[in-house]
Structure formats: structure tokens, C-alpha cells
Design a protein around this motif. Structure first.
Motif, PDB file in Angstrom:
ATOM      1  N   GLY A  15       0.666  -1.006  -0.026  1.00  0.00           N
ATOM      2  CA  GLY A  15      -0.076   0.028  -0.142  1.00  0.00           C
ATOM      3  C   GLY A  15       0.797   1.190  -0.089  1.00  0.00           C
ATOM      4  O   GLY A  15       0.342   2.332   0.442  1.00  0.00           O
ATOM      5  N   ASN A  16       2.020   1.240  -0.615  1.00  0.00           N
ATOM      6  CA  ASN A  16       2.835   2.238  -0.553  1.00  0.00           C
ATOM      7  C   ASN A  16       2.778   3.231  -1.868  1.00  0.00           C
ATOM      8  O   ASN A  16       3.757   4.157  -2.063  1.00  0.00           O
ATOM      9  N   ALA A  17       2.057   2.882  -2.946  1.00  0.00           N
ATOM     10  CA  ALA A  17       2.172   3.606  -4.166  1.00  0.00           C
ATOM     11  C   ALA A  17       0.908   3.054  -5.179  1.00  0.00           C
ATOM     12  O   ALA A  17       0.346   1.997  -4.910  1.00  0.00           O
ATOM     13  N   VAL A  18       0.410   4.337  -5.589  1.00  0.00           N
ATOM     14  CA  VAL A  18      -0.810   3.931  -6.840  1.00  0.00           C
ATOM     15  C   VAL A  18      -0.288   3.334  -7.898  1.00  0.00           C
ATOM     16  O   VAL A  18       0.830   3.809  -8.445  1.00  0.00           O
ATOM     17  N   THR A  19      -0.745   2.343  -8.421  1.00  0.00           N
ATOM     18  CA  THR A  19      -0.237   1.664  -9.577  1.00  0.00           C
ATOM     19  C   THR A  19      -1.252   1.618 -10.558  1.00  0.00           C
ATOM     20  O   THR A  19      -0.984   1.463 -11.963  1.00  0.00           O
ATOM     21  N   GLN A  20      -2.402   2.135 -10.534  1.00  0.00           N
ATOM     22  CA  GLN A  20      -3.511   2.016 -11.462  1.00  0.00           C
ATOM     23  C   GLN A  20      -3.117   3.198 -12.370  1.00  0.00           C
ATOM     24  O   GLN A  20      -2.855   4.241 -12.063  1.00  0.00           O
ATOM     25  N   ASP A  21      -3.300   3.217 -13.806  1.00  0.00           N
ATOM     26  CA  ASP A  21      -3.182   3.892 -14.808  1.00  0.00           C
ATOM     27  C   ASP A  21      -1.592   4.469 -14.866  1.00  0.00           C
ATOM     28  O   ASP A  21      -1.386   5.796 -14.824  1.00  0.00           O
ATOM     29  N   ARG A  22      -0.676   3.598 -14.619  1.00  0.00           N
ATOM     30  CA  ARG A  22       0.598   4.023 -14.637  1.00  0.00           C
ATOM     31  C   ARG A  22       1.432   3.266 -15.544  1.00  0.00           C
ATOM     32  O   ARG A  22       0.951   2.088 -15.694  1.00  0.00           O
ATOM     33  N   HIS A  23       2.428   3.871 -16.301  1.00  0.00           N
ATOM     34  CA  HIS A  23       3.368   2.894 -17.081  1.00  0.00           C
ATOM     35  C   HIS A  23       4.431   2.659 -16.196  1.00  0.00           C
ATOM     36  O   HIS A  23       5.200   3.599 -15.549  1.00  0.00           O
ATOM     37  N   ILE A  24       4.942   1.278 -16.167  1.00  0.00           N
ATOM     38  CA  ILE A  24       6.333   0.818 -15.564  1.00  0.00           C
ATOM     39  C   ILE A  24       7.403   0.978 -16.533  1.00  0.00           C
ATOM     40  O   ILE A  24       7.342   0.351 -17.628  1.00  0.00           O
ATOM     41  N   VAL A  25       8.539   1.745 -16.178  1.00  0.00           N
ATOM     42  CA  VAL A  25       9.703   1.720 -16.928  1.00  0.00           C
ATOM     43  C   VAL A  25      10.611   1.059 -15.944  1.00  0.00           C
ATOM     44  O   VAL A  25      11.014   1.317 -14.831  1.00  0.00           O
ATOM     45  N   VAL A  26      11.272  -0.136 -16.468  1.00  0.00           N
ATOM     46  CA  VAL A  26      12.508  -0.811 -15.747  1.00  0.00           C
ATOM     47  C   VAL A  26      13.928  -0.208 -16.096  1.00  0.00           C
ATOM     48  O   VAL A  26      14.116   0.266 -17.433  1.00  0.00           O
ATOM     49  N   GLY A  27      14.949  -0.283 -14.981  1.00  0.00           N
ATOM     50  CA  GLY A  27      16.077   0.273 -15.381  1.00  0.00           C
ATOM     51  C   GLY A  27      17.243  -0.353 -14.779  1.00  0.00           C
ATOM     52  O   GLY A  27      16.659  -1.166 -13.797  1.00  0.00           O
ATOM     53  N   THR A  28      18.306  -0.107 -15.059  1.00  0.00           N
ATOM     54  CA  THR A  28      19.632  -0.768 -14.282  1.00  0.00           C
ATOM     55  C   THR A  28      19.601  -0.050 -12.971  1.00  0.00           C
ATOM     56  O   THR A  28      20.418   0.790 -12.765  1.00  0.00           O
ATOM     57  N   GLY A  29      18.600  -0.236 -12.173  1.00  0.00           N
ATOM     58  CA  GLY A  29      18.912   0.497 -10.781  1.00  0.00           C
ATOM     59  C   GLY A  29      18.083   1.785 -10.823  1.00  0.00           C
ATOM     60  O   GLY A  29      17.918   2.277 -12.040  1.00  0.00           O
ATOM     61  N   SER A  30      17.609   2.428  -9.773  1.00  0.00           N
ATOM     62  CA  SER A  30      17.016   3.760  -9.980  1.00  0.00           C
ATOM     63  C   SER A  30      18.058   4.765 -10.360  1.00  0.00           C
ATOM     64  O   SER A  30      17.595   5.896 -10.799  1.00  0.00           O
ATOM     65  N   SER A  31      19.506   4.403 -10.365  1.00  0.00           N
ATOM     66  CA  SER A  31      20.468   5.466 -10.742  1.00  0.00           C
ATOM     67  C   SER A  31      20.166   6.220 -12.012  1.00  0.00           C
ATOM     68  O   SER A  31      20.181   6.987 -12.700  1.00  0.00           O
ATOM     69  N   GLN A  32      19.980   4.738 -13.092  1.00  0.00           N
ATOM     70  CA  GLN A  32      19.870   4.769 -14.511  1.00  0.00           C
ATOM     71  C   GLN A  32      18.270   5.453 -14.790  1.00  0.00           C
ATOM     72  O   GLN A  32      18.179   6.256 -15.708  1.00  0.00           O
ATOM     73  N   LEU A  33      17.473   5.271 -13.952  1.00  0.00           N
ATOM     74  CA  LEU A  33      16.086   5.849 -14.101  1.00  0.00           C
ATOM     75  C   LEU A  33      15.978   7.395 -13.721  1.00  0.00           C
ATOM     76  O   LEU A  33      15.243   8.010 -14.494  1.00  0.00           O
ATOM     77  N   TYR A  34      16.900   7.664 -12.895  1.00  0.00           N
ATOM     78  CA  TYR A  34      16.991   9.082 -12.686  1.00  0.00           C
ATOM     79  C   TYR A  34      17.404   9.977 -13.796  1.00  0.00           C
ATOM     80  O   TYR A  34      16.991  10.952 -14.271  1.00  0.00           O
ATOM     81  N   GLU A  35      18.627   9.173 -14.518  1.00  0.00           N
ATOM     82  CA  GLU A  35      18.949   9.913 -15.582  1.00  0.00           C
ATOM     83  C   GLU A  35      18.321   9.758 -16.741  1.00  0.00           C
ATOM     84  O   GLU A  35      17.994  10.986 -17.451  1.00  0.00           O
ATOM     85  N   ALA A  36      17.234   8.979 -16.839  1.00  0.00           N
ATOM     86  CA  ALA A  36      16.302   8.772 -17.925  1.00  0.00           C
ATOM     87  C   ALA A  36      15.273   9.782 -17.653  1.00  0.00           C
ATOM     88  O   ALA A  36      14.739  10.342 -18.625  1.00  0.00           O
TER      89      ALA A  36
END
Length: 457
Positions: free
Chosen positions: A152-173
Motif C-alpha cells: 500500500g505504498n504507491a498507486v499503480t493504476q493508470d501508471r506506466h512501468i519503466v524498468v532500469g538498471t537500478g534507480s540511478s539509471q532511471l534518474y538519468e532517464a
């Protein structure tokens, strides 16, 4: 050549061959004797491993086993070679947030979370060409959503999931997705101090001219577009954060890597436009290098995916499959039907572990007024139903003595390595200390801080 010379040559060759064999036998025997008798450390490329350590097995199939070295039992690695005697001369490196404390729990799970991947599987670049993030494995997406819905820590409905090589790469993305090439000035990126020490480095590393680090969000005000990174719970001090920068054109990135019930009470489902998570801190599997973003705007998700495509052509499917199995195991243990053996549940284990560590650290610090820790208000967790104070993955320790201006240097003089406050945009009176490392290191830390607290100034 004469017959006598030929015989002599043959004799010399035979003697040389016999001497070579004898020397090799002696050398091999010496190596085996050293390994078995002396138990000397073996150095293999960049890995150091003590002969006395216990080895785990990484199963690539049921017929072939590859051995790997683990540093959790002996605390011996290329970054920090330690003497297991635990004396004052032992250097303990708690600079990094290495989640070694979780290893014992996952060892208990045994083959339950072992993943065997046949050689013919996952050869293609593509996972789901209908998805915006075309390299996202459907099973990983399914298990990530399942775990969020459980906690129960995040809303997932109507969201797009983008996977990355750790959250560091996601931050740059995300930064790539939020900036435009036709802007006359780089986009300012800010975060309230003390902020995560890697943000300035990651923001400016490529020197793209698209964005630049602009410092402390608390002192930032502009009429131009900007990005504010909101880390909650915050790294390094564990506080719950909201956006603070002044401006009407701000875009927020919410880094929620630590918004899990072992670190802080879950009080609501985060419902932000861009939310970053990582398996490194949620389950402790930092080596898998898997993070994911929940993104509301499909255009931002597309641009983030484009960044991954340009930089790495996707994300390892092997890591995603392993991560999916781990997340599934966590969720299954909270399902009364799946957990027929009443296994110890992960968030129960990790919560109790953090309670114990924080109790021990506070006891060591409270012996005097030489050190202090932040006061974090308690709250009720909707996941566990318990009311407790946050127990962050890091201790934001302050050296209170007037004679100590640089806390990191002071602790270093006592063989404790911690990250200096200046890297977080804060006073050098502060340091960040990892709470997630091995029990061996943590025991030495509390003993040493307790001794320092008892010493007369």
C-alpha cells in the motif's frame, strides 16, 4: 651432427623434461599445501576471498554450478580488508549502503527463490512490443504491482512501468525525458539539503548542456521551468519530505527507494507523477541492478524508454526474472494460502532487524553528548498496524563537540569510514553511516561509538 652428439642431445632433453616435471610437481604441491595448511587468502582478479569463508553457489542450471565469493561472512573485499579479530585497528567501511544484512534471510529461503534459466530463453532484445517499455518483462511488472498493492505504498493504476538498471539509471532517464534540446539554458535540478550525495554527480556527469545541478531546493526560487527531486524517506536523514522549491513551473521526481515498511511507517499510497523504486533497498538485492519507475504521463515514459534504448538497448531480462521471483516470494509469504509452511515473512524480519539495530545504535550514542541523531516522529503504519518511529537505512550522525569540525575525519581517525556531510550539501559536523551492512561491522561500530562516548574530552 655426430652420433655421440645426438645421444647427448637426447640425454639433455630427457633431463630437462624430468626437471621441468619435478619443478611443476613441487610448485603445485606448494600451492595446495598453502591453501589447505596455511589457509592463505587467494587473490583472483578483483576478488579477494578468505579460505576460511563459506561459499555459496550460483546455479545457472541443475547440471552446472559456478562458485562465487561472498564478503558477508569474512568481510574481506578489495575495498575493505579487515582483521576479524575486531580490534581497534580494524577499519570498518560504512560509507556505502551495501544491503549485506539481508543475506541471512535469503539464505533461509534456499531453493525457493532459485531461478534456473535455460540457455535458449531470453535471447531476443524484445519482451513486449505492445508496451511502451518494450524490454519490460511482463512477469516483473506483474510482481512489482502485486507488491505495491500488498504494502500500500504507491498507486499503480493508470501508471506506466519503466524498468532500469537500478534507480540511478532511471534518474538519468527522467532528466533526459524532462529536458528539451531547444532550450537556451540548461534545466535547473534541485533537492532540499541534506540531499542524496549522488544527485549532483549524476546530474552534471554527462555535461550534456540539457540540465545542471542548482543545489539546495530550500533556497531556490525561479520563474523558469525546473526539476525538484523529492526523496522520501530522505537519504541521508530518514525524514519525510515534500516539495519546497519556489516556482510555478516545477516538475517533481519522487525518489521513494526507502518507502517500505522496514524503514518507515507506510501512511498513504504515494500518488505522484514520477515515482522511483529499486530492489536494492526494498529486498536487498543490490547486485541484480533492477529499479522501476511508475510514470503517469505516457510521453515521459516513452522518452525514458528511449534513453534506455540509446544507452543500453534495454535492461537485462535475467535480472528482471530473478527480481520477479524475489518479489513474488515476498508477496507469497503474506498470502495464507501460499505460505502453508508459515515461513518468516520478509518485512517482519527486516522490520525487527532494523528495530534491534537502531536500539543498539541509540544506546551507544546516548552514553554522552558527543554525538546526536535526528528525532523522527512516530506514526502508524497502514501495512503492519504498528506505530513506530522511522528507522532509516542510514544514520545521520552529528559530532556535537566544539573541537570536532570534521566528523568524517574524526571517525576516520578511529577507523570508521563514513560519508561526510559536505557531500549532502550539509555541515561537515555530520556524517552518513550505513545501517544495512554486516552484523560484524555493525557490532564494531556500536562498540567503538560507545567507547568514544565514554572517553573524556
Amino acid at each position: 651432427m655426430g652420433k655421440g652428439n645426438q645421444c647427448l642431445l637426447g640425454f639433455d632433453f630427457k633431463v630437462f623434461l624430468m626437471l621441468s616435471v619435478a619443478l611443476n610437481v613441487v610448485l603445485i604441491s606448494k600451492v595446495l599445501y598453502q591453501e589447505d595448511g596455511d589457509k592463505v587468502n587467494k587473490i583472483n582478479m578483483i576478488c579477494l576471498d578468505s579460505e576460511g569463508s563459506k561459499h555459496g553457489d550460483a546455479h545457472v542450471s541443475r547440471r552446472r554450478t559456478l562458485s562465487y565469493t561472498t564478503t558477508s561472512n569474512t568481510d574481506v573485499d578489495v575495498h575493505n580488508v579487515e582483521d576479524n579479530s575486531g580490534g581497534d585497528d580494524v577499519i570498518i567501511d560504512l560509507d556505502h549502503g551495501n544491503p549485506a544484512m539481508y543475506e541471512e534471510y535469503w539464505k533461509q529461503k534456499g531453493d525457493e527463490i532459485t531461478v534456473v534459466i535455460p540457455g535458449w530463453q531470453f535471447i531476443s532484445y524484445f519482451s513486449d512490443i505492445k508496451n511502451i517499455c518494450w524490454f519490460l518483462e511482463p512477469e516483473f511488472a506483474k510482481q512489482a504491482i502485486r507488491l505495491h498493492n500488498l504494502v500500500g505504498n504507491a498507486v499503480t493504476q493508470d501508471r506506466h512501468i519503466v524498468v532500469g538498471t537500478g534507480s540511478s539509471q532511471l534518474y538519468e532517464a527522467v532528466l533526459y525525458a524532462l529536458t528539451t534540446t531547444d532550450s537556451p539554458e540548461p534545466l535547473s535540478v534541485v533537492s532540499a539539503a541534506p540531499y542524496y550525495s549522488a544527485y549532483p554527480l549524476q546530474t552534471n556527469y554527462r555535461k550534456s548542456g540539457l540540465h545542471r545541478w542548482a543545489g539546495d531546493a530550500s533556497n531556490f526560487s525561479t520563474d523558469e521551468p525546473y526539476v525538484e527531486v523529492v526523496t522520501s524517506p530522505n537519504n541521508p536523514d530518514g525524514s519525510i519530505r515534500q516539495a519546497v522549491a519556489k516556482g510555478d513551473k516545477g516538475i517533481r521526481i519522487h525518489d521513494l527507494a526507502y518507502y517500505w515498511p522496514q524503514y518507515t511507517p507506510i501512511t498513504h499510497r504515494a500518488d505522484e507523477d514520477i515515482m522511483l523504486f529499486t530492489i536494492s533497498k526494498s529486498t536487498g538485492h543490490a547486485g541484480s541492478r533492477i529499479g522501476w519507475a511508475l510514470v503517469k504521463d505516457p510521453e515521459i515514459a516513452k522518452k525514458m524508454t528511449k534513453y534506455m534504448e540509446i544507452s543500453t538497448i534495454g535492461v537485462s531480462k535475467d535480472s528482471q526474472i530473478r527480481a520477479a521471483r524475489i518479489l513474488q516470494a515476498v508477496s507469497d509469504d503474506y498470502d495464507s494460502i501460499s505460505n502453508v509452511n508459515e515461513n518468516e515473512r520478509f518485512f517482519d524480519y527486516s522490520y525487527n532487524f532494523m528495530v534491534k539495530r537502531w536500539k543498539e545504535l541509540k544506546a551507544a550514542v546516548d552514553k554522552s553528548e558527543k554525538f546526536s541523531l535526528p528525532d523522527l516522529p512516530p506514526d502508524t503504519c497502514t501495512f503492519s498496524g504498528q506505530t513506530f518511529e522511522p528507522q532509516p537505512a542510514f544514520a545521520w550522525l552529528k559530532c556535537e563537540e566544539e573541537t570536532v569540525d570534521d566528523c568524517a575525519s574524526f571517525l576516520r581517525s578511529h577507523n570508521i569510514l563514513a560519508r561526510a556531510g559536505k557531500h549532502f550539501g550539509a555541515s561537515s559536523k555530520y556524517v552518513r553511516i550505513s545501517m544495512l551492512d554486516t552484523s560484524y561491522k555493525f557490532k564494531i561500530l556500536t562498540e567503538r561509538l560507545s567507547k568514544l562516548s565514554s572517553m573524556k574530552s
